[in-house]
Design a protein around this motif. Structure first.
Motif, PDB file in Angstrom:
ATOM      1  N   ARG A 124     -20.194  43.768   7.281  1.00  0.00           N
ATOM      2  CA  ARG A 124     -21.461  43.986   7.977  1.00  0.00           C
ATOM      3  C   ARG A 124     -21.697  42.921   9.052  1.00  0.00           C
ATOM      4  O   ARG A 124     -22.069  43.221  10.171  1.00  0.00           O
ATOM      5  CB  ARG A 124     -22.611  43.958   6.967  1.00  0.00           C
ATOM      6  CG  ARG A 124     -23.599  45.080   7.211  1.00  0.00           C
ATOM      7  CD  ARG A 124     -24.799  44.962   6.323  1.00  0.00           C
ATOM      8  NE  ARG A 124     -24.596  45.674   5.072  1.00  0.00           N
ATOM      9  CZ  ARG A 124     -25.320  45.503   4.005  1.00  0.00           C
ATOM     10  NH1 ARG A 124     -26.305  44.641   4.009  1.00  0.00           N
ATOM     11  NH2 ARG A 124     -25.090  46.189   2.917  1.00  0.00           N
ATOM     12  N   ILE A 125     -21.434  41.672   8.700  1.00  0.00           N
ATOM     13  CA  ILE A 125     -21.604  40.575   9.658  1.00  0.00           C
ATOM     14  C   ILE A 125     -20.630  40.735  10.817  1.00  0.00           C
ATOM     15  O   ILE A 125     -20.987  40.554  11.980  1.00  0.00           O
ATOM     16  CB  ILE A 125     -21.416  39.216   8.956  1.00  0.00           C
ATOM     17  CG1 ILE A 125     -22.605  38.947   8.022  1.00  0.00           C
ATOM     18  CG2 ILE A 125     -21.268  38.085   9.968  1.00  0.00           C
ATOM     19  CD1 ILE A 125     -22.422  37.753   7.118  1.00  0.00           C
ATOM     20  N   GLU A 126     -19.408  41.107  10.486  1.00  0.00           N
ATOM     21  CA  GLU A 126     -18.405  41.302  11.539  1.00  0.00           C
ATOM     22  C   GLU A 126     -18.807  42.450  12.467  1.00  0.00           C
ATOM     23  O   GLU A 126     -18.666  42.350  13.683  1.00  0.00           O
ATOM     24  CB  GLU A 126     -17.050  41.583  10.897  1.00  0.00           C
ATOM     25  CG  GLU A 126     -15.909  41.631  11.889  1.00  0.00           C
ATOM     26  CD  GLU A 126     -14.562  41.808  11.199  1.00  0.00           C
ATOM     27  OE1 GLU A 126     -13.741  42.560  11.729  1.00  0.00           O
ATOM     28  OE2 GLU A 126     -14.359  41.196  10.139  1.00  0.00           O
ATOM     29  N   GLU A 127     -19.331  43.534  11.893  1.00  0.00           N
ATOM     30  CA  GLU A 127     -19.780  44.656  12.711  1.00  0.00           C
ATOM     31  C   GLU A 127     -20.909  44.237  13.648  1.00  0.00           C
ATOM     32  O   GLU A 127     -20.905  44.592  14.832  1.00  0.00           O
ATOM     33  CB  GLU A 127     -20.261  45.808  11.821  1.00  0.00           C
ATOM     34  CG  GLU A 127     -19.162  46.552  11.107  1.00  0.00           C
ATOM     35  CD  GLU A 127     -19.684  47.561  10.094  1.00  0.00           C
ATOM     36  OE1 GLU A 127     -20.923  47.774  10.034  1.00  0.00           O
ATOM     37  OE2 GLU A 127     -18.862  48.151   9.375  1.00  0.00           O
ATOM     38  N   VAL A 128     -21.851  43.490  13.121  1.00  0.00           N
ATOM     39  CA  VAL A 128     -22.974  43.029  13.957  1.00  0.00           C
ATOM     40  C   VAL A 128     -22.451  42.131  15.074  1.00  0.00           C
ATOM     41  O   VAL A 128     -22.849  42.274  16.234  1.00  0.00           O
ATOM     42  CB  VAL A 128     -24.031  42.292  13.096  1.00  0.00           C
ATOM     43  CG1 VAL A 128     -25.046  41.585  13.962  1.00  0.00           C
ATOM     44  CG2 VAL A 128     -24.734  43.276  12.169  1.00  0.00           C
ATOM     45  N   GLN A 136     -30.420  36.143   3.259  1.00  0.00           N
ATOM     46  CA  GLN A 136     -29.804  35.342   4.315  1.00  0.00           C
ATOM     47  C   GLN A 136     -29.125  36.240   5.347  1.00  0.00           C
ATOM     48  O   GLN A 136     -29.215  36.004   6.547  1.00  0.00           O
ATOM     49  CB  GLN A 136     -28.777  34.377   3.717  1.00  0.00           C
ATOM     50  CG  GLN A 136     -29.383  33.229   2.944  1.00  0.00           C
ATOM     51  CD  GLN A 136     -28.325  32.379   2.248  1.00  0.00           C
ATOM     52  OE1 GLN A 136     -27.149  32.738   2.202  1.00  0.00           O
ATOM     53  NE2 GLN A 136     -28.755  31.251   1.701  1.00  0.00           N
ATOM     54  N   ILE A 137     -28.443  37.259   4.876  1.00  0.00           N
ATOM     55  CA  ILE A 137     -27.767  38.182   5.802  1.00  0.00           C
ATOM     56  C   ILE A 137     -28.789  38.910   6.657  1.00  0.00           C
ATOM     57  O   ILE A 137     -28.626  39.044   7.869  1.00  0.00           O
ATOM     58  CB  ILE A 137     -26.866  39.169   5.024  1.00  0.00           C
ATOM     59  CG1 ILE A 137     -25.649  38.412   4.473  1.00  0.00           C
ATOM     60  CG2 ILE A 137     -26.427  40.316   5.915  1.00  0.00           C
ATOM     61  CD1 ILE A 137     -24.801  39.213   3.523  1.00  0.00           C
ATOM     62  N   ALA A 174     -22.628  32.063  13.650  1.00  0.00           N
ATOM     63  CA  ALA A 174     -22.254  33.096  12.677  1.00  0.00           C
ATOM     64  C   ALA A 174     -21.057  32.643  11.843  1.00  0.00           C
ATOM     65  O   ALA A 174     -21.046  32.807  10.614  1.00  0.00           O
ATOM     66  CB  ALA A 174     -21.940  34.403  13.394  1.00  0.00           C
ATOM     67  N   GLU A 175     -20.055  32.060  12.504  1.00  0.00           N
ATOM     68  CA  GLU A 175     -18.886  31.575  11.772  1.00  0.00           C
ATOM     69  C   GLU A 175     -19.271  30.453  10.806  1.00  0.00           C
ATOM     70  O   GLU A 175     -18.778  30.401   9.679  1.00  0.00           O
ATOM     71  CB  GLU A 175     -17.819  31.081  12.757  1.00  0.00           C
ATOM     72  CG  GLU A 175     -17.152  32.191  13.526  1.00  0.00           C
ATOM     73  CD  GLU A 175     -16.228  31.699  14.627  1.00  0.00           C
ATOM     74  OE1 GLU A 175     -15.672  32.548  15.324  1.00  0.00           O
ATOM     75  OE2 GLU A 175     -16.071  30.477  14.804  1.00  0.00           O
ATOM     76  N   LYS A 176     -20.173  29.585  11.255  1.00  0.00           N
ATOM     77  CA  LYS A 176     -20.629  28.494  10.402  1.00  0.00           C
ATOM     78  C   LYS A 176     -21.338  29.049   9.169  1.00  0.00           C
ATOM     79  O   LYS A 176     -21.075  28.624   8.046  1.00  0.00           O
ATOM     80  CB  LYS A 176     -21.568  27.593  11.204  1.00  0.00           C
ATOM     81  CG  LYS A 176     -22.122  26.424  10.432  1.00  0.00           C
ATOM     82  CD  LYS A 176     -23.055  25.602  11.317  1.00  0.00           C
ATOM     83  CE  LYS A 176     -23.746  24.510  10.538  1.00  0.00           C
ATOM     84  NZ  LYS A 176     -24.703  23.780  11.379  1.00  0.00           N
TER      85      LYS A 176
END
Length: 184
Positions: free
Chosen positions: A118-122, A24-25, A72-74
């Motif tokens: 990782r998601i935050e960095e992207v 998913q990521i 992304a937040e969802k």
């Protein structure tokens, strides 16, 4: 339920869930990269258009950024909810193997932290890239405004020259008529 067998099954479940989360990521990262590529293409198209379209492109980019952030937040919220639900399920199912559950929970929490980072960095990278695109749009808009101003100045100068020549021609015609009238 055998404690050793249950732990193995829980570990296998955890591994499958971890793989699903990783997929998913990766899918989210691919989607975010695809959205960024689309924005870059729109920037190239913008450079060819008239300054009237600058505001429209900004609104669209801003809307897409907000939409991407909301998405992304969802997804992060859904992932966190799924993680929490799975942790609670594991805790209830394997009360007798609490040490194993705690280890799994710690590992899952560590992995979640890594995934969240990782998601935050992207997301941050995409936000920076969008800010750079907007800065480039500002530069293009300024260049366009400068060209328009320069063309307006040239047009004004030409109008002044035409007016001066018209006045000189009018004066010359008046003198010519006066000379004609004088000689008649």
């Amino acid at each position: 339920i055998n404690s050793g067998g249950g732990a193995t099954e829980a570990f296998n479940i955890f591994r499958r869930e971890k793989d699903q989360l990783l997929n998913q990521i990766r899918a989210m990262e691919n989607q975010l990269q695809a959205e960024q590529l689309e924005r870059v293409q729109k920037l190239e198209e913008f450079r060819e258009q008239h300054s009237v379209h600058v505001d429209k492109v900004r609104r669209e980019s801003s809307a897409k950024l907000d939409e991407a952030r909301q998405e992304a937040e969802k997804r992060i919220g859904l992932m966190q909810s799924e993680h929490q639900a799975k942790i609670e399920e594991l805790e209830k199912s394997f009360a007798s193997g609490s040490n194993e559950i705690l280890e799994l929970k710690m590992k899952l929490d560590d992995q979640k932290k890594i995934y969240d980072e990782r998601i935050e960095e992207v997301a941050e990278d995409h936000a920076k890239e969008l800010e750079e695109l907007i800065a480039q749009l500002d530069i293009v808009e300024k260049e366009h405004e400068d060209r328009v101003s320069q063309k307006e100045r040239i047009a004004e100068e030409k109008d002044k020259i035409i007016t001066a020549l018209s006045n000189q021609l009018s004066e010359a015609l008046d003198r010519f008529k006066a000379l004609e009238d004088f000689s008649n």
